[in-house]
Scaffold this active site. Structure first.
Site, mmCIF file in Angstrom:
data_model
loop_
_atom_site.group_PDB
_atom_site.id
_atom_site.type_symbol
_atom_site.label_atom_id
_atom_site.label_comp_id
_atom_site.label_asym_id
_atom_site.label_seq_id
_atom_site.Cartn_x
_atom_site.Cartn_y
_atom_site.Cartn_z
ATOM 1 N N HIS A 1 22.693 -62.591 -44.120
ATOM 2 C CA HIS A 1 23.198 -62.781 -45.554
ATOM 3 C C HIS A 1 24.878 -62.748 -45.841
ATOM 4 O O HIS A 1 25.499 -62.116 -45.011
ATOM 5 C CB HIS A 1 22.756 -61.723 -46.280
ATOM 6 N N SER B 1 15.856 -63.603 -50.480
ATOM 7 C CA SER B 1 16.667 -62.657 -50.355
ATOM 8 C C SER B 1 18.255 -62.989 -50.565
ATOM 9 O O SER B 1 19.025 -62.119 -51.103
ATOM 10 C CB SER B 1 16.609 -61.863 -48.980
ATOM 11 N N ASP C 1 25.564 -58.919 -43.389
ATOM 12 C CA ASP C 1 24.427 -58.580 -42.351
ATOM 13 C C ASP C 1 24.176 -59.706 -41.449
ATOM 14 O O ASP C 1 24.538 -60.705 -41.507
ATOM 15 C CB ASP C 1 23.290 -57.773 -42.987
#
Length: 368
Positions: free
Chosen positions: A332, A38, A329
């Site tokens: 990240h 991600s 977040d």
């Protein structure tokens, strides 16, 4: 001039590159391929039936379109910013994007998928994700598709001259070994043995990447996993980082670098470039104010302690100024933090980039 170079020659070129101001975007674009999780996914998971998605607001709140793209970021992510630095007019599209056809294939592709790890059993809770072996299968398929357009010889040249970024490994700890108490992998391996197993499996993936034609591969380590907002909220001790996940990072990253150096020695060229993302993150985690952040502990978007619980959604707390937060977040980095990381990838010292930074790589390759 061959790709491999003595430390003295590399240092001389590095000085020349700095003198020429080559930290700004390099003059000639090359193809760019991205593999991993991600941290570098640009939207592949949008096309999959998976819970590992970033296709809803407020993701993308600072992206040029102000809309979510599947990037786990408020705006651009690390591949986007690297793409700018190598003078691509637009970053490579996700491999699953229906727009990735024709001329768009020439600039590369992003194969990354949120939730995946080195191991196939990492991220099983996310269901349908593109595991590493499948990302490499897609890379083979990509080359067949490109060959149908430009022929096999030019395809080999494009792939051999391309820049490759691979970011994987963190989920093997966060979403596997430490996912639940007494996880299957933690019962199977003590942590030091698990790290050795990961490194062994990763080396096989990297050698397959090399056999598929990759010749310049940026390989990132894990960040300081115990210090992300999610871990501060759930495992932190006395308001500090998770000691166990910090121990995992401290074991894993040096062994990763040793493995990369071993592969380069075996190949006889500096194919694999170690990116010390642990140190890069630690810099602004330990002293956020030095980088213009007000906090490196709380996420901009989230809920609960440190905004570190659950997903970033429309119902989450959302900070008004993302540039003041090191983390977007729970896991990240913000776009601003990504820019700091890419600056170190471009021009960082050997403490950050081993055996050389990306500006030096570009200068060497332009001479060969």
């Amino acid at each position: 001039m061959s790709i491999a170079a003595s430390p003295f020659n590399v240092w001389i070129i590095f000085v020349l590159v700095l003198a020429m101001g080559a930290i700004s975007p390099i003059a000639e674009a090359r193809a760019f391929f991205i593999f991993g999780d991600s941290l570098v996914d640009s939207g592949n998971n949008n096309y999959l039936a998976t819970t590992a998605r970033a296709d809803s607001p407020p993701y993308g709140v600072d992206y040029p379109t102000r809309r979510p793209t599947g990037r786990f970021s408020n705006g651009l992510n690390i591949p986007d910013i690297i793409s700018q630095q190598i003078c691509q007019s637009q970053p490579p599209l996700p491999y699953l994007s229906p727009q990735l056809t024709g001329q768009r294939l020439l600039v590369g592709a992003n194969f990354a998928s949120a939730g995946i790890g080195i191991l196939n059993d990492t991220g099983v809770q996310f269901l349908n994700i593109i595991r590493m072996f499948r990302q490499l299968d897609y890379f083979e398929e990509y080359q067949r598709r490109l060959s149908a357009i430009v022929g096999p010889q030019q395809t080999r040249q494009i792939v051999n001259q391309a820049l490759v970024l691979i970011t994987v490994g963190g989920n093997d700890f966060v979403n596997n070994y430490y996912l639940v108490p007494f996880s299957a992998r933690s019962r199977q391996f003590a942590l030091p043995d698990y790290v050795k197993y990961l490194i062994s499996e990763y080396s096989k993936l990297l050698m397959r990447l090399y056999k598929l034609g990759a010749r310049r591969v940026l390989v990132t380590g894990t960040g300081p996993m115990g210090c992300v907002p999610a871990e501060l909220a759930t495992r932190g001790t006395n308001g500090g980082c998770s000691a166990e996940l910090q121990r995992a990072a401290a074991l894993y990253n040096p062994q990763l670098l040793n493995m990369l150096q071993g592969l380069n020695k075996k190949i006889g060229k500096n194919v694999f470039i170690g990116v010390n993302t642990q140190q890069m993150h630690t810099d602004f985690i330990s002293n956020p104010q030095a980088f213009g952040f007000t906090t490196s502990q709380a996420a901009c978007c989230g809920q609960g302690p440190n905004n570190g619980l659950g997903l970033c959604t429309r119902l989450s707390n959302l900070c008004p100024n993302r540039n003041l937060y090191a983390f977007w977040d729970a896991f990240h980095p913000s776009e601003k933090a990504c820019r700091i990381i890419v600056q170190q990838i471009m021009s960082g010292s050997p403490n950050y980039m081993t055996p050389m930074n990306l500006s030096t790589i570009m200068a060497l390759d332009s001479m060969s």
